[in-house]
Structure formats: structure tokens, C-alpha cells
Design an enzyme around this catalytic site. Sequence first.
Site, short mmCIF file in Angstrom:
data_model
loop_
_atom_site.label_atom_id
_atom_site.label_comp_id
_atom_site.label_asym_id
_atom_site.label_seq_id
_atom_site.Cartn_x
_atom_site.Cartn_y
_atom_site.Cartn_z
N ASP A 88 0.84 -1.19 0.00
CA ASP A 88 0.00 0.00 0.00
C ASP A 88 0.88 1.25 0.00
O ASP A 88 1.88 1.31 0.70
CB ASP A 88 -0.87 -0.04 1.27
CG ASP A 88 -1.93 1.04 1.31
OD1 ASP A 88 -2.32 1.45 2.43
OD2 ASP A 88 -2.36 1.50 0.24
N ASP A 110 2.46 5.08 -5.49
CA ASP A 110 1.73 6.29 -5.18
C ASP A 110 2.61 7.49 -5.51
O ASP A 110 3.42 7.92 -4.69
CB ASP A 110 1.31 6.32 -3.71
CG ASP A 110 0.56 7.62 -3.38
OD1 ASP A 110 0.17 7.78 -2.20
OD2 ASP A 110 0.40 8.47 -4.29
N SER A 217 -12.47 3.89 5.60
CA SER A 217 -12.96 3.44 6.91
C SER A 217 -14.23 4.19 7.31
O SER A 217 -14.38 5.38 7.01
CB SER A 217 -11.90 3.63 7.99
OG SER A 217 -10.96 2.56 7.94
O1 LIG Z 1 -6.65 4.31 2.29
C1 LIG Z 1 -6.32 3.66 3.27
C2 LIG Z 1 -7.29 3.42 4.42
O2 LIG Z 1 -7.60 4.63 5.03
P1 LIG Z 1 -8.50 4.69 6.37
O3 LIG Z 1 -8.63 3.30 6.94
O4 LIG Z 1 -7.76 5.60 7.27
O5 LIG Z 1 -9.84 5.23 5.94
N1 LIG Z 1 -5.07 3.09 3.32
O6 LIG Z 1 -4.27 3.19 2.23
C3 LIG Z 1 -4.58 2.43 4.54
C4 LIG Z 1 -3.37 3.18 5.13
C5 LIG Z 1 -3.61 4.65 5.24
C6 LIG Z 1 -3.11 5.23 6.57
O7 LIG Z 1 -3.92 4.79 7.62
NA NA Z 2 -3.23 0.55 -1.96
ZN LIG Z 3 -4.67 5.00 1.22
#
Ligand SMILES: O=C(COP(=O)(O)O)N(O)CCCCO
Ligand code: NA
Ligand SMILES: [Zn+2]
Length: 311
Positions: A88, A110, A217
Site C-alpha cells: 500500500d 503512489d 474506513s
Molecule cells: O486508504 C487507506 C485506508 O484509510 P482509512 O482506513 O484511514 O480510511 N489506506 O491506504 C490504509 C493506510 C492509510 C493510513 O492509515
Molecule cells: Na493501496
Molecule cells: Zn490509502
Amino acid sequence: PYVDTKVILENADKHGYGVPALNINNLEFLHYIIEAGIKMNSPVIIETSQGAMKYAGNGDFRKGAEIFVKMVRTFADEANIPVALHLDHGKSFEYIVAAIKAGYSSVMIDASEHPFEENMKITKEIVKIAHAAGVSVEAELGQLAGIEDEAVAAENVLVDPEEAKIFVEETDVDFLAPAVGTSHGAFKFKGAAKIDYDRIKKVKEYVKRPLVLHGASSVVPEFVEIAEKHGADFGGAKGVPAEILKEAVKCGINKVNTDTDLRIAFVAGLREFLNGNPKEFDPRKYFKLAREYTIKVITDRMEVLGSAGKA
Ligand SMILES: O=C(COP(=O)(O)O)N(O)CCCCO
Ligand code: NA
Ligand SMILES: [Zn+2]
């Protein structure tokens, strides 16, 4: 079985459902995700940030990548649900190459903080390398506000669907994360929660491949309340409600990145258990409620997104 993320997401795209992409930093969260996937008969995408790779390798991110691949493959090989491991928010060439070499199913490059042409150029390079190794690639267009592990994006810059069309044609990236109004972390919206459905639909029309929703989330009130009852201070926390996620999936979202919800559920259970069991110090016991709540928040999400029953 351990599969390519692309296999999971192409099936989700074909049948119009979403798959949770769930972040881990340790063994416990991996256990909970696999248990939830087996319970709901749902495919799962496990994902780790660059920080998680460093953390698991105690500072050595290449070691961390190897540890995650070995842990995830051990569970995946014996589980009768499709399991993929994804890097990620890959921003560093070294981390991305380490994930590919270690055996990750897919990687995100990214480069969204760079101007469009630069993002396209960097992504194209990574796609060439990853595809040569049979690894699929995710990229991001537009910018999410909120904290992204290392970098803080100041403002939301929503994706331009016309740019998305060119970007995908030029780079042949396997799945795209369009910025459509969400942000990372527990404090996503100042006012009412909302995302740009029309923009998702337009991007989907143009790129005709799986789309990723970052910052997805829900910041589930039930677990925020339990955590606050036991000493947490999450004042003002707000996420993406379930009905908005359902609509986003209808518009073409297939991978739904979820980290904050697991963190809040876990810490709610941990605080509640520790407050109620002052004598307990066995780590195989004091995660009991944290485990229960984290599995619950994942199984609920599989229902909401429609991945339940699709393994
Ligand atoms: O897009 C997301 C999930 O974001 P979130 O769970 O904070 O809504 N991620 O890429 C997970 C890591 C991001 C930093 O927490
Ligand atoms: Na990702
Ligand atoms: Zn993210």
C-alpha cells in the site's frame, strides 16, 4: 490459496462487488482477517504500508517484506479463500522492488503528489518492472487530504476523469485509485460525509478496470464509543458511512482500503479488556476483546461491500 490481487479484483469488477483491502503491521491482525474471510467465505486483500515493512523487519524493510510474504502465504496456502498481499502507498523505488522480490501479489506506486506527467512517467516505469515479474500494479490520481503514513496532503485534489483515461492508456496500470473526496485517518469530513459519485462513474466509464477507494474506513460509532468509555479521546472522529460505501461500489469501486476501522476496533477491545481485568498479563489472553471486535468490524464490512460469499 495465495493469488494475484488482479484475479480477486477482476472477479469483483465483473460481478459488481467490493473487496476489503485490510492493513496489517503484525501477526494478530493477519489472524483476524483470515478468520473473518473464512467465516464469511470472502476473498481478502492483505496490505502493508512501507512503515509496516520497516516495523515488521525491526528497521530492515527488506526483511519485513519477506516476513509478511512468509506469514501471509502460510495462511493463504491452507485457507480455501483467495488471499492476496499488496504493498500500500509504495512511494520509494527500493520498497516497491523489495516487495516484488519478496513475492507480494501486487504493489501500489503512489506518485500522486507529483504533477500529472511525472506521476504517469513514474507509474509507467513501475508497471514495466512489476509486470515483468508477474505482479499487478495500483496507482493514484488526484490527492487525498489527511495523513498518508509519511506524507501529509494538505487539500483534497479530486481526480480529473479525462486525465484518468490518458493515464491508464499510457501506463497500463491494473487498478486505479481516484481521489473522490475521502481522506485517510479518523477525521475525514469537516461537514457531512460525502463523495463524488459522478466522478467515480466517469472514471469507470473511461478506464474499465477495477477502481480503489482510499480512506474508506467508516470509523464505526459503536467502537469509538467503547474506546472513549475506556479512556480514548477520538473527539470529532468521522468516517464513510456504510450506505455511501455501497453506492461507491455500485459506481465502480472494487478495492476498499480499510485501516483505521481495524485500529479503532482493536484499541476499543484492548482498553475495555485491560480496564476490566487488572490482574491479567498473558498476551494470549488480554487481546481477547480486541480480537473479537476487530473480526466483527471486518465481517460487517464484507457484508456491506458484498464480498461475503464470493470466495
Ligand atoms: O486508504 C487507506 C485506508 O484509510 P482509512 O482506513 O484511514 O480510511 N489506506 O491506504 C490504509 C493506510 C492509510 C493510513 O492509515
Ligand atoms: Na493501496
Ligand atoms: Zn490509502
